[in-house]
Design a protein around this motif. Structure first.
Motif, PDB file in Angstrom:
ATOM      1  N   ILE A 212      19.387   3.522  62.043  1.00 53.77           N
ATOM      2  CA  ILE A 212      20.565   2.064  62.493  1.00 53.77           C
ATOM      3  C   ILE A 212      21.250   2.067  61.651  1.00 53.77           C
ATOM      4  N   HIS A 213      21.312   3.083  60.701  1.00 55.02           N
ATOM      5  CA  HIS A 213      22.721   2.485  59.652  1.00 55.02           C
ATOM      6  C   HIS A 213      23.354   3.301  60.074  1.00 55.02           C
ATOM      7  N   TYR A 214      23.481   4.775  60.776  1.00 54.51           N
ATOM      8  CA  TYR A 214      24.408   5.607  61.441  1.00 54.51           C
ATOM      9  C   TYR A 214      24.511   4.806  63.061  1.00 54.51           C
ATOM     10  N   ILE A 215      24.348   4.210  63.407  1.00 57.41           N
ATOM     11  CA  ILE A 215      24.855   4.524  64.681  1.00 57.41           C
ATOM     12  C   ILE A 215      25.397   3.172  64.245  1.00 57.41           C
ATOM     13  N   HIS A 216      25.424   2.019  63.580  1.00 60.49           N
ATOM     14  CA  HIS A 216      26.288   1.283  63.544  1.00 60.49           C
ATOM     15  C   HIS A 216      27.343   1.514  62.562  1.00 60.49           C
ATOM     16  N   SER A 217      27.324   2.520  62.053  1.00 60.67           N
ATOM     17  CA  SER A 217      28.714   3.300  61.246  1.00 60.67           C
ATOM     18  C   SER A 217      29.324   4.526  62.248  1.00 60.67           C
ATOM     19  N   ASN A 218      28.799   5.244  63.056  1.00 61.81           N
ATOM     20  CA  ASN A 218      29.259   5.930  63.556  1.00 61.81           C
ATOM     21  C   ASN A 218      29.468   5.782  65.286  1.00 61.81           C
ATOM     22  N   TYR A 219      29.388   4.286  66.121  1.00 63.09           N
ATOM     23  CA  TYR A 219      29.050   4.248  67.166  1.00 63.09           C
ATOM     24  C   TYR A 219      30.022   4.477  67.803  1.00 63.09           C
ATOM     25  N   ARG A 220      31.435   5.112  67.381  1.00 67.69           N
ATOM     26  CA  ARG A 220      32.767   5.098  68.126  1.00 67.69           C
ATOM     27  C   ARG A 220      32.280   6.754  68.910  1.00 67.69           C
ATOM     28  N   GLU A 221      31.918   7.129  68.124  1.00 64.35           N
ATOM     29  CA  GLU A 221      31.298   8.475  68.689  1.00 64.35           C
ATOM     30  C   GLU A 221      30.549   9.052  69.520  1.00 64.35           C
TER      31      GLU A 221
END
Length: 310
Positions: A212-221
């Motif tokens: 979930i943290h990864y998605i929040h950090s990389n949602y632009r990709e």
């Protein structure tokens, strides 16, 4: 906390006769709080609860600190006492409910804020690491003596700063927020036997919070379940299942939700064009962004910007 949400939860608790509902099928997620779509998504208030607050969950972070009264709180089925000095850190999608003891009134600070405020790099790394030990550490801590005095002072100072219009207000609020969370994290690690145990590989692999943290950090990709399975030691189906269990949404719904949340903040607090915002939050075209925004919010981005500025 919204009055309409309170009425809804009261009605639902009567309908289900107080039976606990599994998190995956929980009827409502609170998704709004004051300042949520501003350039500094944080809201701090002092509340007096005479009858507790019904079970609910939300997709933002929240901490509370009790200064008067007594009661209890249940987080994902685990109950703990609430009394002066109790600090609780509630993560997104955790179902929690507050109970006030008969004849008492719980007086507590509540701070609701975006996960983004913890994602700035500091000297010791990313503050969102606070989320990674959910499986091993408690969601609350009981402060006593000098420790309670220090945390009470910090929270009161943060509240004064929040209600002021002083220069550097946002900087001071973010500093206070991080200082409070550092005190909490140090205290629970010191007092939790589980924190001193070695974390097993199975626990690390099964935790959904790094994802979930990864998605929040990389949602632009261009995120997909397949790309996530390359980042984490879980299969596509398992990642999909864990996200659904935790958020109540499919991976695609969750990703759109994160992107649209950021888009709302940009629409409300910047002069960026809608096309620029579409690209900024991860959509390749204005048309796709506008369609998904309308499906999510019920209005098109330009109308949302007008309503946010009114």
């Amino acid at each position: 906390m919204e009055k309409n949400a309170f009425r809804y939860f009261r009605k639902m608790s009567q309908f289900f006769g107080g039976v606990q509902i599994p998190m995956t099928y929980f009827p409502l997620v609170l998704k709004t709080y004051p300042n949520m779509n501003s350039s500094f998504p944080l809201h701090l208030s002092m509340n007096r609860l005479k009858k507790g607050f019904p079970a609910h969950r939300h997709d933002f972070l929240e901490f509370s600190y009790v200064i008067e009264g007594s009661g209890s709180e249940t987080i994902n089925g685990v109950k703990h006492t609430m009394q002066p000095g109790t600090f609780t850190f509630v993560l997104p999608y955790q179902v929690h409910e507050l109970f006030t003891d008969p004849g008492s009134t719980l007086v507590l600070y509540n701070c609701m804020f975006s996960m983004d405020l913890l994602m700035e790099q500091g000297l010791d790394g990313d503050f969102s690491a606070l989320l990674d030990d959910l499986d091993r550490l408690t969601s609350y801590a009981q402060f006593t003596g000098e420790d309670a005095t220090v945390l009470g002072r910090l929270t009161a100072e943060m509240f004064v700063e929040y209600t002021s219009k002083e220069r550097w207000r946002r900087t001071m609020l973010q500093v206070k927020l991080k200082e409070i969370l550092v005190h909490f994290d140090r205290h629970r690690r010191e007092h939790s036997a589980a924190a001193r145990e070695e974390q097993s590989p199975s626990r690390t692999a099964s935790s959904v919070w790094p994802i979930i943290h990864y998605i929040h950090s990389n949602y632009r990709e261009e995120l997909t379940l397949t790309s996530l399975s390359h980042q984490f030691p879980l299969s596509v189906s398992r990642i999909s299942e864990r996200i659904k269990e935790t958020t109540g949404q499919t991976f695609v719904q969750f990703l759109h939700d994160v992107r649209i949340r950021h888009a709302c903040g940009l629409l409300a607090s910047t002069d960026m064009s809608v096309s620029e915002i579409a690209l900024e939050v991860g959509y390749g075209s204005y048309k796709t962004f506008s369609r998904i925004f309308r499906e999510n919010k019920g209005i098109v981005p330009t109308d949302y910007r007008k309503s946010a500025g009114s």
